[in-house]
Design a protein around this motif. Sequence first.
Motif, PDB file in Angstrom:
ATOM      1  N   ARG A 288       0.839  -1.207   0.000  1.00 50.38           N
ATOM      2  CA  ARG A 288       0.000   0.000   0.000  1.00 50.38           C
ATOM      3  C   ARG A 288       0.871   1.252   0.000  1.00 50.38           C
ATOM      4  NH1 ARG A 288      -1.894   3.975   2.775  1.00 50.38           N
ATOM      5  NH2 ARG A 288      -0.507   3.477   4.514  1.00 50.38           N
ATOM      6  N   ARG A 357      -8.379  -0.699  -2.918  1.00 49.62           N
ATOM      7  CA  ARG A 357      -8.158  -2.132  -2.669  1.00 49.62           C
ATOM      8  C   ARG A 357      -9.310  -2.945  -3.243  1.00 49.62           C
ATOM      9  NH1 ARG A 357      -6.375  -6.880  -2.249  1.00 49.62           N
ATOM     10  NH2 ARG A 357      -5.331  -7.658  -0.365  1.00 49.62           N
ATOM     11  N   TYR A 362      -4.096  -3.417  -5.229  1.00 51.00           N
ATOM     12  CA  TYR A 362      -4.341  -1.970  -5.155  1.00 51.00           C
ATOM     13  C   TYR A 362      -4.323  -1.369  -6.559  1.00 51.00           C
ATOM     14  CZ  TYR A 362      -3.845  -1.943  -0.081  1.00 51.00           C
ATOM     15  OH  TYR A 362      -4.039  -2.153   1.260  1.00 51.00           O
TER      16      TYR A 362
END
Length: 651
Positions: A288, A357, A362
Motif C-alpha cells: 500500500r 483495494r 491496489y
Amino acid sequence: MLTWINENAKWVIAIFAVGIALGLLAMDRTPEQSHQYPIGRVDGVEIPYAEFNNRVNRITETNYRGQNLSDEQRAQLRNNIFQSFVQQELLKAQFDENALYASVAEMKAELKNNPDVVRRLVGEEAQQRVYAIQANSASEQEAAQNVQTFIQTLPKFLLDTAFDKAAFDAWLETPAAYEWLNMQNYEQELKTMTIPLHQLQIFVTANAHPTSLESQWNVNNRLVSQDVEVAFTSANDFQVDPASVDSLKVNAYFDAHQDSFFVTKDQVRLAYAYLPIQPTAKDEEEIRKYAMTVYYQVKDSNSTSSFEEMAKVASEDVGTAANGGLLGDYTARGTWVKEFEDVAFALDSGAISEPVRTKFGYHIIQSLGKMKDSTGTEKVKAAHILFSVTASPETIDSLEKILAGIKSAVEESDSSFIDAAAARKVPVRETAWLGRDDEIQEVGFVGGLSAFAFVNKERPDLAEGKVSGALKNNDFVIVVNRIETLEAGKRNIGPYYEQIKRNLLLQESKDAAAHYLNSVAEKVKAVELVTDSATGSAKADTSVEKVTIEKATASFDGFVPGIGYSNPTLFRILSQQKVGEWGEPVVTNDGAAMVKILNRSVPDTTAAKTALTEDLANTWRFGYAMLFNEYVQNLEKAANVESNLDLYYRE
C-alpha cells in the motif's frame, strides 16, 4: 527519469536477487562435471546435451522471444523437445535398418516442389546479411552502397514481385544456390529426415489397402438406423458400501489380471509438508505504501512521468500495462468489481484516485472521460495501475526456514517426517503414485520435485537425502519425503489399488442397477410415451422409480441415452435384437438399460454409394496417417529411453 523507483519499488532488491537466482537456474549447470553426461539415451544411443540445449535456445528465441515463461512452461517446453529427440533417434534407427536414403533426384524434386520454403529460408538469411553489412559499415552512405551492391547479387526470383518458377528452377541448378547456410541446413534436413521419413511411411503403410467390403461395413453401421425406446437407470442410484470391496477382492482381481497392470514408467509415492504462501499484514502495508508513492508521483505536476508512462513500467496487469493501463473503451456498470467501479464512476474526467483495494490488489485509477449512450446509460473510460498483493521475499524466507527445520530434524536428529512436521504445526499429506512429469494434485507444478523424487542414475551422489530442500511455486512452499518407489517393468498393485477398487465398486453398482431394472421390466414395458404437441417428439418418462424412458434414433456409430456412443453394448443390441420386442436389461458403462427396437431403416442405393465412395477416400486420406502415427507411438513404447533432464535442470 524514473530513478525514484529504485528506492521505492516493492521488493525491488529482493526481486533482483531472485532474478539472479532464476537466471542461474536457467543456465542449468547444476552438478559439476555434468557436461560429460548426455541429456538422455534412446536404446543406448546418446543424445548430446549441446545439441539439445541449442534446440531449446533456438525454439525459445524463435517462438517465445520477449515472453516471460513460467518454470512450468519451461519444463514443458524441454520435455516436448526431449520427446522430439527421442522420436528423431528412433526414426533414424529405422532408416538405417531399412537402408532408407535420399537420392539426388528426390532431393532436387523436394527443392523444386517447395519454392515457398526456399524463398523464406534464403530471404531470412539475406536479411541477416544486410544487418551485418549495415553494422560493419563506417557510415550510413557506405552502408547504403554496400547493401545495394549485395542486393544486386541476390537471385532474381527473390526480388521479383511475380514469382518466376523457371528462374527458380534454373537457380537451383547453379552452385550459388548451395552457398547459403540455410539452404545447406535445409538440404541436410531433407537428406537425413524428410525424405527417409516419407520412404518409411510408404513401407509401413504399403500393406494397408482399404477394401470396398470394409467401407461397406462402415457405411452400413453409420447409415442403417433404428427408432428405439430405451429405458435406463444410473449406477449412481445404486451406490454400494465401499467396505464391500476389501483388500482381498482387490488383490484377487489384480492376481487374475496382472498383465493389465504393467508399470510402464518409474513411479514414486511421497509425503509432503506444506505451507501456503500468503501475504502478511506487513506485506500488505508495504505494498500500500508503494502504491501511495506511485500515486504521489503521478499526481505531482512537476513529475516528468505521465500516468500512461508509469502504468507501462509499474503496473502488474499484464493485459493493460503495455497500453498505459487503458481498460478498453467506455464501459457501463457491471463490468468491473464493485470497489473499483464505485471509484471509477465517482472520479471527474482526468482525475486520479488514491490506491483502491480490490481482490486483485491496489489500483490507482484515472478517469479518461464520461458519457451517456442513447439509452441514458452512464459509461466511463478509465485506466489503472495495478499493484498485486503478494508475499514478500522475507515472508517466503520465513516459511522456508520452518520447513528447513523439518529437514534438519529428520536428517540430523533421526526424527520421523510426520513427527518433525507435527512439532512445527505443519500439515502433511501423501500423494498418489507419481510419474516423472506428474504434479502433486493439491499443489500443482513445483520446480525441482522430479529431480528430488527420482534419483538420477548417472549421478546418485546428487540425491538430497531423506527430505528435499524447500520447493515452491506461487501458492505453496513444500518439503518432500519419499515413501515408496517403483521401477518401470514391474507388475505391482500399488499404483492401481484405488483404481481397481473403484472399478469393482462401480461394477457392483451397475450389477445392482441391472438387477433393479429387471425387477421393474414389466412396469417399463407398460409405459406409453406421450408426444409433446409443441415439438412433435416423445416426452421422456420417469414414472417408474429410478428409471428414465426415452425415444431415440440409433445407429451403430451413434449415441443412445443410457448406453453411450458407438460401443460394443450398443452394437450387440442393435444387431441381434428383434424389431418390436423389448430386450433383456444389460449392464452399460453408466448403469443398466433395456431397449425396444420400433423399426429399422436402410439407406437408399444412391446415398449408400455416395457414402461408400467418401469412406474409401477418407480411408486413403486419413487412415495411412493414423497408421503411421500409431507405428511411431509403438516405437516409443518399446524403446528404452533414459532422461537426464533432471540432472541439468533441477529448478
